[in-house]
Scaffold this motif. Structure first.
Motif, PDB file in Angstrom:
ATOM      1  N   LEU A   1       0.832  -1.211   0.000  1.00  0.00           N
ATOM      2  CA  LEU A   1       0.000   0.000   0.000  1.00  0.00           C
ATOM      3  C   LEU A   1       0.863   1.256   0.000  1.00  0.00           C
ATOM      4  O   LEU A   1       0.516   2.250  -0.647  1.00  0.00           O
TER       5      LEU A   1
ATOM      6  N   GLU B   1       0.893   4.063  -2.987  1.00  0.00           N
ATOM      7  CA  GLU B   1       0.615   5.480  -2.726  1.00  0.00           C
ATOM      8  C   GLU B   1       1.706   6.386  -3.282  1.00  0.00           C
ATOM      9  O   GLU B   1       1.423   7.402  -3.932  1.00  0.00           O
ATOM     10  N   HIS B   2       2.966   6.032  -3.037  1.00  0.00           N
ATOM     11  CA  HIS B   2       4.063   6.933  -3.381  1.00  0.00           C
ATOM     12  C   HIS B   2       4.684   6.652  -4.747  1.00  0.00           C
ATOM     13  O   HIS B   2       5.443   7.487  -5.263  1.00  0.00           O
TER      14      HIS B   2
ATOM     15  N   LYS C   1      -6.313  -2.965   1.160  1.00  0.00           N
ATOM     16  CA  LYS C   1      -6.838  -1.876   1.989  1.00  0.00           C
ATOM     17  C   LYS C   1      -7.857  -2.405   2.986  1.00  0.00           C
ATOM     18  O   LYS C   1      -7.862  -2.018   4.163  1.00  0.00           O
TER      19      LYS C   1
ATOM     20  N   ARG D   1     -10.657  12.203   0.403  1.00  0.00           N
ATOM     21  CA  ARG D   1      -9.729  11.241  -0.206  1.00  0.00           C
ATOM     22  C   ARG D   1      -8.854  10.579   0.861  1.00  0.00           C
ATOM     23  O   ARG D   1      -8.622   9.365   0.829  1.00  0.00           O
ATOM     24  N   ASN D   2      -8.377  11.352   1.819  1.00  0.00           N
ATOM     25  CA  ASN D   2      -7.483  10.806   2.840  1.00  0.00           C
ATOM     26  C   ASN D   2      -8.220   9.929   3.850  1.00  0.00           C
ATOM     27  O   ASN D   2      -7.633   8.990   4.389  1.00  0.00           O
TER      28      ASN D   2
ATOM     29  N   ASP E   1      -8.514   6.653   2.006  1.00  0.00           N
ATOM     30  CA  ASP E   1      -7.240   5.947   1.895  1.00  0.00           C
ATOM     31  C   ASP E   1      -6.652   5.563   3.253  1.00  0.00           C
ATOM     32  O   ASP E   1      -5.608   4.916   3.308  1.00  0.00           O
TER      33      ASP E   1
ATOM     34  N   HIS F   1      -5.498   7.683   5.565  1.00  0.00           N
ATOM     35  CA  HIS F   1      -4.467   8.606   6.036  1.00  0.00           C
ATOM     36  C   HIS F   1      -4.994   9.564   7.100  1.00  0.00           C
ATOM     37  O   HIS F   1      -4.206  10.241   7.763  1.00  0.00           O
TER      38      HIS F   1
END
Length: 313
Positions: free
Chosen positions: A10, A14-15, A69, A134-135, A138, A140
């Motif tokens: 994950l 993401e990065h 996820k 969005r976060n 996800d 975050h």
């Protein structure tokens, strides 16, 4: 297959960079790369296409990431269940707050919350509504504070307070002699607005009965701060609308230019929003209780009409 391997996958997804993913995961890059490779070997597929820069996700890899996820979230929920059973309120908790709320609300509740719940490591980030959503999806952010309703299937909304709109009308403005305002008084062509992307801007436009095309006016001014809008109003550039809490710190000369609306007061609903999975719900409830009890003393308006923060069609 391990939870740790899925967490590394994950992070890379993401990065789109193994080095950065390792840095954010607090492991060395060779360790992270090796674990991702072991998972790919076990499944006999490629999750990432490393031949591209930045790396891309394969079709089957995207399906695995979507499932990962869910698995990682459920694994975290096990610890959450134990914490709730023990009545433990502590650990990291990341909260996002929209820019038009953060400067006024954060000083009101932060000190009280951290004193009452010293075992909570509260991490606060200022983010736009779209970024918050969005976060949260996800993973975050554990929660956000935003104007609602948002009407998003995976998000739960718990109202904290209802904040009225207040007019700031300078001298010599066409509405300066009025003792109070109505929505019919408003003309979006002479209202100074926050820049595009702020939900408060959309709320103001939705409040006006007959919005005009701003591009047809002789000038267009948009700003990212209420302080700038007030200063521009003082220069005779128009009037503006402010959230009620933003008016409390104005000096006496400026407060004289504030005008309330006739009842029902147009207002925005400010809510604590979080994922429907309700991870760390015990901290979320504690945060909501603290904020609600404090703001209740600052805002006493009862008869309000909620204005949608969603952009008008």
């Amino acid at each position: 297959m391990t939870i740790t391997q899925l967490q590394y996958v994950l992070a890379v997804a993401e990065h789109r960079n193994f080095t950065l993913a390792a840095e954010k995961s607090f492991v060395t890059q060779p360790t992270l790369s090796m674990q991702v490779q072991k998972l790919e070997d076990e499944l006999d597929i490629l999750i990432f296409d490393r031949s591209k820069k930045p790396i891309s996700i394969t079709d089957v890899g995207q399906k695995i990431i979507d499932q990962a996820k869910n698995i990682v979230a459920e694994a975290e929920r096990i610890k959450d269940i134990v914490d709730q059973d023990k009545g433990f309120i502590g650990g990291d908790y990341t909260l996002g707050i929209i820019p038009t709320v953060m400067p006024t609300l954060l000083p009101m509740f932060l000190n009280t919350f951290i004193k009452k719940y010293p075992k909570v490591n509260l991490i606060i980030k200022e983010q736009s509504t779209n970024t918050l959503i969005r976060n949260i999806l996800d993973g975050h952010l554990d929660a956000g504070i935003a104007a609602t309703p948002l009407e998003i299937e995976f998000i739960k909304e718990r109202p904290l307070y209802y904040e009225p709109f207040v007019g700031y009308v300078p001298e010599n403005h066409r509405l300066s002699k009025k003792t109070s305002l109505t929505t019919e008084d408003l003309d979006v062509s002479d209202i100074l607005l926050l820049q595009d992307g702020h939900c408060f801007r959309d709320g103001v436009i939705n409040l006006c009965k007959t919005p005009k095309n701003l591009k047809e006016e002789r000038f267009q001014i948009e700003s990212g701060s209420f302080e700038t809008l007030v200063s521009l109003a003082e220069e005779g550039m128009g009037m503006t609308l402010l959230p009620y809490l933003n008016t409390l710190e104005l000096d006496s000369s400026k407060r004289e230019k504030l005008k309330q609306f006739d009842k029902p007061n147009p207002a925005r609903e400010i809510s604590l929003i979080y994922h429907k999975s309700e991870l760390k719900i015990q901290i979320t409830e504690a945060l909501r209780d603290v904020i609600s009890s404090i703001v209740r003393g600052a805002i006493r308006f009862q008869d309000v009409k909620i204005i949608s923060p969603l952009a008008s069609a």
